[in-house]
Scaffold this motif. Structure first.
Motif, PDB file in Angstrom:
ATOM      1  N   GLN A  10      16.814  -0.713  -5.985  1.00 23.06           N
ATOM      2  CA  GLN A  10      16.794  -2.166  -5.864  1.00 23.06           C
ATOM      3  C   GLN A  10      15.576  -2.708  -6.618  1.00 23.06           C
ATOM      4  N   PRO A  11      15.744  -3.779  -7.404  1.00 19.70           N
ATOM      5  CA  PRO A  11      14.611  -4.355  -8.127  1.00 19.70           C
ATOM      6  C   PRO A  11      13.512  -4.837  -7.170  1.00 19.70           C
ATOM      7  N   ILE A  12      12.280  -4.656  -7.594  1.00 22.02           N
ATOM      8  CA  ILE A  12      11.113  -5.120  -6.836  1.00 22.02           C
ATOM      9  C   ILE A  12      10.305  -6.019  -7.763  1.00 22.02           C
ATOM     10  N   ASN A  13      10.042  -7.235  -7.340  1.00 22.12           N
ATOM     11  CA  ASN A  13       9.260  -8.170  -8.152  1.00 22.12           C
ATOM     12  C   ASN A  13       7.780  -7.811  -8.074  1.00 22.12           C
ATOM     13  N   ILE A  14       7.184  -7.488  -9.208  1.00 29.45           N
ATOM     14  CA  ILE A  14       5.749  -7.204  -9.251  1.00 29.45           C
ATOM     15  C   ILE A  14       5.026  -8.168 -10.185  1.00 29.45           C
ATOM     16  N   GLY A  15       5.671  -9.284 -10.499  1.00 32.08           N
ATOM     17  CA  GLY A  15       5.024 -10.292 -11.336  1.00 32.08           C
ATOM     18  C   GLY A  15       3.863 -10.942 -10.597  1.00 32.08           C
ATOM     19  N   PRO A  16       3.030 -11.675 -11.315  1.00 31.51           N
ATOM     20  CA  PRO A  16       1.906 -12.368 -10.679  1.00 31.51           C
ATOM     21  C   PRO A  16       2.391 -13.324  -9.589  1.00 31.51           C
ATOM     22  N   TYR A  17       1.606 -13.442  -8.526  1.00 29.90           N
ATOM     23  CA  TYR A  17       1.908 -14.409  -7.476  1.00 29.90           C
ATOM     24  C   TYR A  17       1.595 -15.826  -7.937  1.00 29.90           C
ATOM     25  N   GLY A  18       0.656 -15.948  -8.870  1.00 30.94           N
ATOM     26  CA  GLY A  18       0.275 -17.280  -9.349  1.00 30.94           C
ATOM     27  C   GLY A  18      -0.320 -18.113  -8.232  1.00 30.94           C
ATOM     28  N   ASP A  19       0.188 -19.340  -8.060  1.00 29.18           N
ATOM     29  CA  ASP A  19      -0.384 -20.241  -7.050  1.00 29.18           C
ATOM     30  C   ASP A  19      -0.059 -19.807  -5.622  1.00 29.18           C
ATOM     31  N   GLN A  20       0.748 -18.764  -5.441  1.00 27.92           N
ATOM     32  CA  GLN A  20       1.049 -18.231  -4.107  1.00 27.92           C
ATOM     33  C   GLN A  20       0.144 -17.051  -3.744  1.00 27.92           C
ATOM     34  N   LEU A  21      -0.780 -16.695  -4.633  1.00 25.14           N
ATOM     35  CA  LEU A  21      -1.675 -15.562  -4.383  1.00 25.14           C
ATOM     36  C   LEU A  21      -2.519 -15.778  -3.139  1.00 25.14           C
ATOM     37  N   ASP A  22      -2.917 -17.019  -2.867  1.00 24.50           N
ATOM     38  CA  ASP A  22      -3.781 -17.301  -1.726  1.00 24.50           C
ATOM     39  C   ASP A  22      -3.150 -16.869  -0.404  1.00 24.50           C
ATOM     40  N   GLY A  23      -1.846 -16.955  -0.280  1.00 22.78           N
ATOM     41  CA  GLY A  23      -1.174 -16.570   0.961  1.00 22.78           C
ATOM     42  C   GLY A  23      -0.614 -15.161   0.964  1.00 22.78           C
ATOM     43  N   ALA A  24      -0.795 -14.422  -0.119  1.00 24.81           N
ATOM     44  CA  ALA A  24      -0.226 -13.078  -0.238  1.00 24.81           C
ATOM     45  C   ALA A  24      -1.075 -12.054   0.512  1.00 24.81           C
ATOM     46  N   GLN A  25      -0.435 -10.957   0.910  1.00 26.23           N
ATOM     47  CA  GLN A  25      -1.128  -9.876   1.609  1.00 26.23           C
ATOM     48  C   GLN A  25      -0.768  -8.538   0.982  1.00 26.23           C
ATOM     49  N   THR A  26      -1.649  -7.565   1.159  1.00 28.50           N
ATOM     50  CA  THR A  26      -1.378  -6.201   0.711  1.00 28.50           C
ATOM     51  C   THR A  26      -0.135  -5.676   1.428  1.00 28.50           C
ATOM     52  N   CYS A  27       0.725  -4.987   0.675  1.00 26.55           N
ATOM     53  CA  CYS A  27       1.937  -4.436   1.291  1.00 26.55           C
ATOM     54  C   CYS A  27       2.348  -3.151   0.580  1.00 26.55           C
ATOM     55  N   ALA A  28       2.990  -2.269   1.335  1.00 26.73           N
ATOM     56  CA  ALA A  28       3.579  -1.060   0.770  1.00 26.73           C
ATOM     57  C   ALA A  28       4.929  -1.433   0.186  1.00 26.73           C
ATOM     58  N   LEU A  29       5.204  -1.031  -1.051  1.00 25.14           N
ATOM     59  CA  LEU A  29       6.488  -1.336  -1.671  1.00 25.14           C
ATOM     60  C   LEU A  29       7.502  -0.230  -1.405  1.00 25.14           C
ATOM     61  N   PHE A  30       7.094   1.017  -1.603  1.00 28.58           N
ATOM     62  CA  PHE A  30       7.958   2.128  -1.227  1.00 28.58           C
ATOM     63  C   PHE A  30       7.151   3.410  -1.120  1.00 28.58           C
ATOM     64  N   LYS A  31       7.749   4.364  -0.421  1.00 27.46           N
ATOM     65  CA  LYS A  31       7.131   5.675  -0.275  1.00 27.46           C
ATOM     66  C   LYS A  31       8.243   6.708  -0.257  1.00 27.46           C
ATOM     67  N   SER A  32       8.063   7.739  -1.075  1.00 27.58           N
ATOM     68  CA  SER A  32       9.000   8.856  -1.105  1.00 27.58           C
ATOM     69  C   SER A  32       8.214  10.129  -0.799  1.00 27.58           C
ATOM     70  N   ASP A  33       8.850  11.263  -0.936  1.00 28.21           N
ATOM     71  CA  ASP A  33       8.150  12.529  -0.697  1.00 28.21           C
ATOM     72  C   ASP A  33       7.013  12.757  -1.691  1.00 28.21           C
ATOM     73  N   GLN A  34       7.142  12.198  -2.894  1.00 24.61           N
ATOM     74  CA  GLN A  34       6.181  12.489  -3.956  1.00 24.61           C
ATOM     75  C   GLN A  34       5.375  11.292  -4.441  1.00 24.61           C
ATOM     76  N   LEU A  35       5.744  10.079  -4.028  1.00 26.56           N
ATOM     77  CA  LEU A  35       5.151   8.881  -4.620  1.00 26.56           C
ATOM     78  C   LEU A  35       5.042   7.761  -3.603  1.00 26.56           C
ATOM     79  N   GLU A  36       3.917   7.033  -3.647  1.00 23.18           N
ATOM     80  CA  GLU A  36       3.756   5.819  -2.843  1.00 23.18           C
ATOM     81  C   GLU A  36       3.254   4.709  -3.759  1.00 23.18           C
ATOM     82  N   VAL A  37       3.842   3.524  -3.620  1.00 20.33           N
ATOM     83  CA  VAL A  37       3.445   2.373  -4.429  1.00 20.33           C
ATOM     84  C   VAL A  37       3.124   1.209  -3.500  1.00 20.33           C
TER      85      VAL A  37
END
Length: 108
Positions: A10-37
């Motif tokens: 499934q596509p995951i948006n990783i573009g800049p938050y821009g003017d919404q950056l102020d309300g953004a929080q750190t989040c895990a996007l996905f985790k597999s056996d070999q990789l975490e993003v």
């Protein structure tokens, strides 16, 4: 409560938050056996303390500016720049501006 991760193929948006950056929080996007993003969000002047992980890491600055402190000194990342860290490299993050970054960790 377990963190919600995105589903495979499934596509995951990783573009800049821009003017919404102020309300953004750190989040895990996905985790597999070999990789975490993760999408790390740091406000100007805020830091992530020094630590290390067992796998290799990349830090890609999506917007803003941040210092990545490593054993050999600080490395400043600006929008569109990426830094590779070898396994077990001690590092810390410090936001010079409001910043979001994509952090990838190899787990295996």
């Amino acid at each position: 409560m377990a963190l919600q991760h995105h589903e495979p193929c499934q596509p995951i948006n990783i573009g800049p938050y821009g003017d919404q950056l102020d309300g953004a929080q750190t989040c895990a996007l996905f985790k597999s056996d070999q990789l975490e993003v993760m999408r790390v969000v740091l406000k100007a002047g805020k830091s992530m303390p020094s630590h290390h992980v067992n796998g290799e890491i990349t830090v890609q600055c999506i917007e803003g500016r941040l210092d990545v402190m490593v054993t050999s000194g600080a490395r400043t990342l600006e929008m569109g720049q990426m830094l590779y860290l070898p396994a077990k490299e001690e590092h810390a993050l410090h936001a010079l501006e409001d910043t979001s970054a994509l952090v990838t960790v190899v787990l295996a």
